[in-house]
Design a protein around this motif. Sequence first.
Motif, PDB file in Angstrom:
ATOM      1  N   MET A 168      24.706  77.047  52.997  1.00 43.45           N
ATOM      2  CA  MET A 168      24.777  75.518  53.364  1.00 43.45           C
ATOM      3  C   MET A 168      25.948  74.738  52.633  1.00 43.45           C
ATOM      4  O   MET A 168      25.692  74.862  51.345  1.00 43.45           O
ATOM      5  N   GLU A 169      26.659  74.189  52.892  1.00 37.36           N
ATOM      6  CA  GLU A 169      27.544  73.473  52.351  1.00 37.36           C
ATOM      7  C   GLU A 169      26.982  72.139  51.589  1.00 37.36           C
ATOM      8  O   GLU A 169      26.465  71.625  52.119  1.00 37.36           O
ATOM      9  N   THR A 170      27.562  71.845  50.356  1.00 35.05           N
ATOM     10  CA  THR A 170      26.916  70.739  49.503  1.00 35.05           C
ATOM     11  C   THR A 170      26.828  69.529  50.207  1.00 35.05           C
ATOM     12  O   THR A 170      26.204  68.797  50.382  1.00 35.05           O
ATOM     13  N   LYS A 171      28.308  69.289  50.601  1.00 36.15           N
ATOM     14  CA  LYS A 171      28.441  68.106  51.665  1.00 36.15           C
ATOM     15  C   LYS A 171      27.443  67.803  52.623  1.00 36.15           C
ATOM     16  O   LYS A 171      27.034  66.831  53.005  1.00 36.15           O
ATOM     17  N   THR A 172      27.029  69.173  53.517  1.00 37.92           N
ATOM     18  CA  THR A 172      26.119  69.066  54.493  1.00 37.92           C
ATOM     19  C   THR A 172      24.746  68.881  54.002  1.00 37.92           C
ATOM     20  O   THR A 172      24.053  67.966  54.501  1.00 37.92           O
ATOM     21  N   VAL A 173      24.467  69.250  52.761  1.00 37.39           N
ATOM     22  CA  VAL A 173      23.197  69.301  52.129  1.00 37.39           C
ATOM     23  C   VAL A 173      22.864  67.553  51.988  1.00 37.39           C
ATOM     24  O   VAL A 173      21.821  67.140  51.974  1.00 37.39           O
ATOM     25  N   VAL A 174      24.061  67.105  51.232  1.00 36.72           N
ATOM     26  CA  VAL A 174      23.996  65.770  50.844  1.00 36.72           C
ATOM     27  C   VAL A 174      23.884  64.495  52.096  1.00 36.72           C
ATOM     28  O   VAL A 174      22.827  63.756  52.161  1.00 36.72           O
ATOM     29  N   THR A 175      24.554  64.984  53.253  1.00 32.99           N
ATOM     30  CA  THR A 175      24.094  64.223  54.371  1.00 32.99           C
ATOM     31  C   THR A 175      22.797  64.386  54.915  1.00 32.99           C
ATOM     32  O   THR A 175      22.284  63.486  55.645  1.00 32.99           O
ATOM     33  N   ALA A 176      22.159  65.490  54.983  1.00 31.23           N
ATOM     34  CA  ALA A 176      20.910  65.611  55.363  1.00 31.23           C
ATOM     35  C   ALA A 176      19.896  65.052  54.408  1.00 31.23           C
ATOM     36  O   ALA A 176      19.023  64.305  54.961  1.00 31.23           O
ATOM     37  N   LEU A 177      20.285  65.004  53.157  1.00 29.52           N
ATOM     38  CA  LEU A 177      19.122  64.260  52.459  1.00 29.52           C
ATOM     39  C   LEU A 177      19.128  62.758  52.225  1.00 29.52           C
ATOM     40  O   LEU A 177      18.092  62.242  52.139  1.00 29.52           O
ATOM     41  N   ALA A 178      20.410  62.418  52.554  1.00 29.44           N
ATOM     42  CA  ALA A 178      20.578  60.926  52.858  1.00 29.44           C
ATOM     43  C   ALA A 178      20.104  60.521  54.070  1.00 29.44           C
ATOM     44  O   ALA A 178      19.445  59.375  54.059  1.00 29.44           O
ATOM     45  N   ALA A 179      20.039  61.242  55.076  1.00 24.77           N
ATOM     46  CA  ALA A 179      19.463  61.012  56.338  1.00 24.77           C
ATOM     47  C   ALA A 179      17.941  60.802  56.106  1.00 24.77           C
ATOM     48  O   ALA A 179      17.020  59.798  56.792  1.00 24.77           O
ATOM     49  N   LEU A 180      17.430  61.668  55.225  1.00 23.36           N
ATOM     50  CA  LEU A 180      15.941  61.739  55.152  1.00 23.36           C
ATOM     51  C   LEU A 180      15.471  60.863  53.982  1.00 23.36           C
ATOM     52  O   LEU A 180      14.451  60.622  54.005  1.00 23.36           O
ATOM     53  N   ALA A 181      16.281  60.268  53.228  1.00 25.24           N
ATOM     54  CA  ALA A 181      15.976  59.553  52.190  1.00 25.24           C
ATOM     55  C   ALA A 181      15.600  58.108  52.606  1.00 25.24           C
ATOM     56  O   ALA A 181      16.185  57.040  51.876  1.00 25.24           O
ATOM     57  N   GLN A 182      15.109  57.835  53.614  1.00 26.12           N
ATOM     58  CA  GLN A 182      14.560  56.706  54.352  1.00 26.12           C
ATOM     59  C   GLN A 182      13.254  56.476  54.836  1.00 26.12           C
ATOM     60  O   GLN A 182      13.059  57.563  55.664  1.00 26.12           O
ATOM     61  N   ASP A 183      12.432  55.616  54.696  1.00 24.69           N
ATOM     62  CA  ASP A 183      10.986  55.761  55.010  1.00 24.69           C
ATOM     63  C   ASP A 183      11.052  55.819  56.535  1.00 24.69           C
ATOM     64  O   ASP A 183      10.180  57.017  57.099  1.00 24.69           O
ATOM     65  N   SER A 184      11.816  55.317  57.466  1.00 23.60           N
ATOM     66  CA  SER A 184      11.354  55.438  58.977  1.00 23.60           C
ATOM     67  C   SER A 184      12.084  56.531  59.395  1.00 23.60           C
ATOM     68  O   SER A 184      11.423  57.426  60.163  1.00 23.60           O
ATOM     69  N   ARG A 185      13.385  57.087  58.733  1.00 22.27           N
ATOM     70  CA  ARG A 185      13.983  58.352  59.428  1.00 22.27           C
ATOM     71  C   ARG A 185      13.176  59.616  58.823  1.00 22.27           C
ATOM     72  O   ARG A 185      12.917  60.483  59.622  1.00 22.27           O
ATOM     73  N   LEU A 186      12.574  59.474  57.595  1.00 22.41           N
ATOM     74  CA  LEU A 186      11.658  60.558  57.161  1.00 22.41           C
ATOM     75  C   LEU A 186      10.383  60.811  58.010  1.00 22.41           C
ATOM     76  O   LEU A 186       9.783  61.984  58.777  1.00 22.41           O
ATOM     77  N   ALA A 187       9.671  59.378  58.569  1.00 18.04           N
ATOM     78  CA  ALA A 187       8.468  59.429  59.523  1.00 18.04           C
ATOM     79  C   ALA A 187       8.948  60.107  60.624  1.00 18.04           C
ATOM     80  O   ALA A 187       8.173  60.812  61.387  1.00 18.04           O
ATOM     81  N   VAL A 188      10.070  59.777  61.444  1.00 15.03           N
ATOM     82  CA  VAL A 188      10.577  60.193  62.280  1.00 15.03           C
ATOM     83  C   VAL A 188      10.817  61.723  62.411  1.00 15.03           C
ATOM     84  O   VAL A 188      10.259  62.431  63.384  1.00 15.03           O
ATOM     85  N   PHE A 189      11.389  62.125  61.406  1.00 20.69           N
ATOM     86  CA  PHE A 189      11.482  63.743  61.315  1.00 20.69           C
ATOM     87  C   PHE A 189      10.429  64.468  61.338  1.00 20.69           C
ATOM     88  O   PHE A 189      10.137  65.373  61.810  1.00 20.69           O
ATOM     89  N   ARG A 190       9.340  63.887  60.158  1.00 22.56           N
ATOM     90  CA  ARG A 190       8.039  64.516  60.337  1.00 22.56           C
ATOM     91  C   ARG A 190       7.288  64.585  61.600  1.00 22.56           C
ATOM     92  O   ARG A 190       6.660  65.473  61.823  1.00 22.56           O
ATOM     93  N   ALA A 191       7.319  63.545  62.357  1.00 23.92           N
ATOM     94  CA  ALA A 191       6.619  63.518  63.501  1.00 23.92           C
ATOM     95  C   ALA A 191       7.325  64.651  64.565  1.00 23.92           C
ATOM     96  O   ALA A 191       6.482  65.364  65.350  1.00 23.92           O
TER      97      ALA A 191
END
Length: 112
Positions: free
Chosen positions: A1-24
């Motif tokens: 996995m490319e570092t830029k892709t990892v950073v984008t994915a982690l940034a998307a998950l680094a927010q309470d609501s988005r993390l809750a959505v992803f976990r659901a």
Amino acid sequence: METKTVVTALAALAQDSRLAVFRALVQAGPAGLAAGKISELTGIPPSSLSFHLKELSHADMVSSQQVGRFVIYTANFTTMNALLGFLTENCCGGNPCSPVCPPACTTEKEST
């Protein structure tokens, strides 16, 4: 996995609501959930939910599919597993990882 892709994915998950959505969506499994059900489970208003789903989709963490009159969202398990693989690639000093790391993974402070 490319570092830029990892950073984008982690940034998307680094927010309470988005993390809750992803976990659901992870809990829902491959069947996924309609946006209304995601809103109900997470308590996120539909107007905000669409923004969060767009951000997760942009990071390739979720995908969507039209099913009848509903849009069903699913967690992208391939991306999730690639992200976890990237994060644990050099786990335990290069030794094979198990569900619980062997004692070799303890910090110096714990081993003294």
